[in-house]
Scaffold this motif. Structure first.
Motif, PDB file in Angstrom:
ATOM      1  N   SER A   1       8.322   2.312   3.358  1.00 14.96           N
ATOM      2  CA  SER A   1       9.190   3.425   3.740  1.00 14.96           C
ATOM      3  C   SER A   1       9.455   4.337   2.554  1.00 14.96           C
ATOM      4  CB  SER A   1      10.517   2.909   4.287  1.00 14.96           C
ATOM      5  OG  SER A   1      10.318   2.232   5.497  1.00 14.96           O
TER       6      SER A   1
ATOM      7  N   CYS B   1       6.216  -3.928  10.490  1.00 17.93           N
ATOM      8  CA  CYS B   1       6.146  -4.969   9.456  1.00 17.93           C
ATOM      9  C   CYS B   1       6.644  -6.309   9.985  1.00 17.93           C
ATOM     10  CB  CYS B   1       6.940  -4.555   8.226  1.00 17.93           C
ATOM     11  SG  CYS B   1       6.151  -3.218   7.307  1.00 17.93           S
TER      12      CYS B   1
ATOM     13  N   SER C   1       8.658  -3.661   4.605  1.00 19.18           N
ATOM     14  CA  SER C   1       8.911  -2.287   5.052  1.00 19.18           C
ATOM     15  C   SER C   1       9.610  -1.424   4.000  1.00 19.18           C
ATOM     16  CB  SER C   1       9.732  -2.293   6.341  1.00 19.18           C
ATOM     17  OG  SER C   1      11.063  -2.709   6.114  1.00 19.18           O
TER      18      SER C   1
ATOM     19  N   ILE D   1       8.702   1.595  11.121  1.00 20.23           N
ATOM     20  CA  ILE D   1       7.992   0.901  10.041  1.00 20.23           C
ATOM     21  C   ILE D   1       8.469  -0.538   9.953  1.00 20.23           C
ATOM     22  CG2 ILE D   1       7.705   0.782   7.525  1.00 20.23           C
ATOM     23  CD1 ILE D   1       7.597   3.854   7.539  1.00 20.23           C
TER      24      ILE D   1
END
Length: 98
Positions: free
Chosen positions: A60, A23, A56, A19
């Protein structure tokens, strides 16, 4: 024969890293094309890294809730087993010394 299931911690960390990389890439493209402001002087790489982290973190938190819960359960289970083993060793030592 099935492959061994990877640790929940490793799986969570790998997904978290993916992730972040996504990003970071999106932030880099956005800065390159002027959608987001560039860093001052030579700080552009640091700026893009910070933007990647900023983007992120909430993603997340939302997207990896299930993996975080699995990791937590696995860690609690490991800690409980370790505590039980330590208590058993302490009890055994106490009975030997008496």
């Amino acid at each position: 024969m099935s492959a061994a299931k990877p640790s929940a911690t490793i799986r969570y960390t790998a997904m978290r890293l993916l992730i972040f990389v996504g990003c970071f890439f999106v932030a880099g493209v956005a800065v390159h094309f002027g959608v987001l402001p560039a860093g001052v002087g030579g700080s552009n790489a640091v700026w893009v890294i910070l933007l990647g982290l900023l983007l992120s973190a909430p993603l997340s938190f939302i997207m990896l809730r299930k993996q975080r819960d699995e990791m937590s359960e696995q860690l609690v289970s490991t800690v409980d087993r370790t505590k039980a083993r330590l208590e058993a060793n302490r009890t055994r030592e106490d009975s030997v010394t008496r």
